[in-house]
Scaffold this motif. Structure first.
Motif, short mmCIF file in Angstrom:
data_model
loop_
_atom_site.label_atom_id
_atom_site.label_comp_id
_atom_site.label_asym_id
_atom_site.label_seq_id
_atom_site.Cartn_x
_atom_site.Cartn_y
_atom_site.Cartn_z
N ALA A 150 1.22 -12.34 -1.07
CA ALA A 150 1.40 -11.27 -0.09
C ALA A 150 0.98 -9.93 -0.68
CB ALA A 150 2.86 -11.21 0.34
N PRO A 151 0.23 -9.13 0.09
CA PRO A 151 -0.11 -7.78 -0.40
C PRO A 151 1.16 -6.96 -0.62
CG PRO A 151 -1.47 -8.39 1.49
CD PRO A 151 -0.40 -9.43 1.38
N ILE A 152 1.20 -6.25 -1.75
CA ILE A 152 2.35 -5.40 -2.07
C ILE A 152 1.86 -4.06 -2.60
CG2 ILE A 152 4.05 -7.23 -2.49
CD1 ILE A 152 3.37 -7.08 -5.49
N THR A 153 2.72 -3.05 -2.45
CA THR A 153 2.42 -1.73 -3.00
C THR A 153 2.91 -1.69 -4.45
OG1 THR A 153 4.56 -0.81 -2.35
CG2 THR A 153 2.75 -0.67 -0.72
N ASP A 193 -6.76 -6.23 -4.56
CA ASP A 193 -5.46 -5.92 -3.96
C ASP A 193 -4.33 -6.44 -4.85
OD1 ASP A 193 -6.63 -4.83 -1.62
OD2 ASP A 193 -6.89 -6.85 -0.80
N LEU A 194 -3.26 -5.67 -4.94
CA LEU A 194 -2.06 -6.10 -5.64
C LEU A 194 -1.30 -7.04 -4.71
CD1 LEU A 194 -0.24 -5.79 -8.14
CD2 LEU A 194 0.80 -3.79 -7.01
N VAL A 195 -1.00 -8.24 -5.20
CA VAL A 195 -0.35 -9.27 -4.39
C VAL A 195 0.72 -9.99 -5.21
CG1 VAL A 195 -2.38 -9.68 -2.91
CG2 VAL A 195 -2.10 -11.02 -5.01
N THR A 196 1.62 -10.71 -4.52
CA THR A 196 2.61 -11.50 -5.23
C THR A 196 1.92 -12.70 -5.88
OG1 THR A 196 3.14 -12.81 -3.26
CG2 THR A 196 4.51 -10.87 -3.68
#
Length: 193
Positions: free
Chosen positions: A37-40, A79-82
């Motif tokens: 999942a995309p995360i900030t 993108d930063l993701v889990t």
């Protein structure tokens, strides 16, 4: 497209029917996909703190993955993701009786063990936000695993913008959501839908 303040919103929010049917899909959106999942950055830091709270709810393979690589990573698109395990499960998935996939973070939130519901991208799903220099695009991510949600929404007369009221309000605020709802209703009335 609908313009609400500094966002451009797809007309799908007004036109499409949607209501999650977790009894049929069993939480497939937390399992399927080629990335987490995309995360900030802020969510990443929060997830690092929350991992200990949800640790006992996580799959053994997820615990191992977190120990080896942390809670998130930067994917091929930058993108930063889990993290994911077995090429599919988000590391924060947990399973209930009958194979129902749940978010361990949301489970802890509902049980009063933490203050974070889950990453905003998960809470907003099936909507995806894309940041541009001058606006944010709000789009509907249509996926075969959500066909049962589209069918249930149609059967109950629930439009996508109506179903997404809580997460959209949390992300953009009540005034923004109220403006979106009025714009969707006006669009539907004008187009006889």
């Amino acid at each position: 497209m609908l313009q609400i303040n500094d966002t451009l919103v797809t007309l799908d929010l007004a036109e499409q029917f949607f209501q999650c049917d977790i009894g049929k899909c069993l939480g497939e959106c937390c399992i399927e996909g080629d990335a987490g999942a995309p995360i900030t950055e802020e969510e990443y830091e929060e997830l690092k703190k929350l991992k200990d709270i949800v640790w006992d709810d996580l799959l053994p393979a997820a615990r191992q993955r977190i120990e080896e690589a942390g809670v998130g990573y930067v994917d091929e698109e930058g993108d930063l993701v889990t993290q994911i395990v077995d090429g599919r499960n988000c590391v924060f998935t947990t399973y209930a009786t009958g194979g129902l996939c749940l978010c361990a973070i949301e489970k802890a939130y509902r049980e009063g063990r933490c203050g974070m519901r889950k990453p905003m991208s998960c809470y907003l799903y099936p909507l995806r936000l894309t940041q541009y220099p001058t606006f944010t695009a709000v789009n509907y991510h249509r996926w075969k695993i959500c066909r049962c949600a589209e069918a249930l929404g149609k059967a109950n007369g629930t439009r996508l913008y109506q179903f997404m009221r809580e997460p959209l309000t949390e992300r953009f605020g009540k005034e923004w959501y109220d403006e979106l709802a009025m714009a969707c209703e006006a669009y539907l009335a004008e187009n006889g839908k």
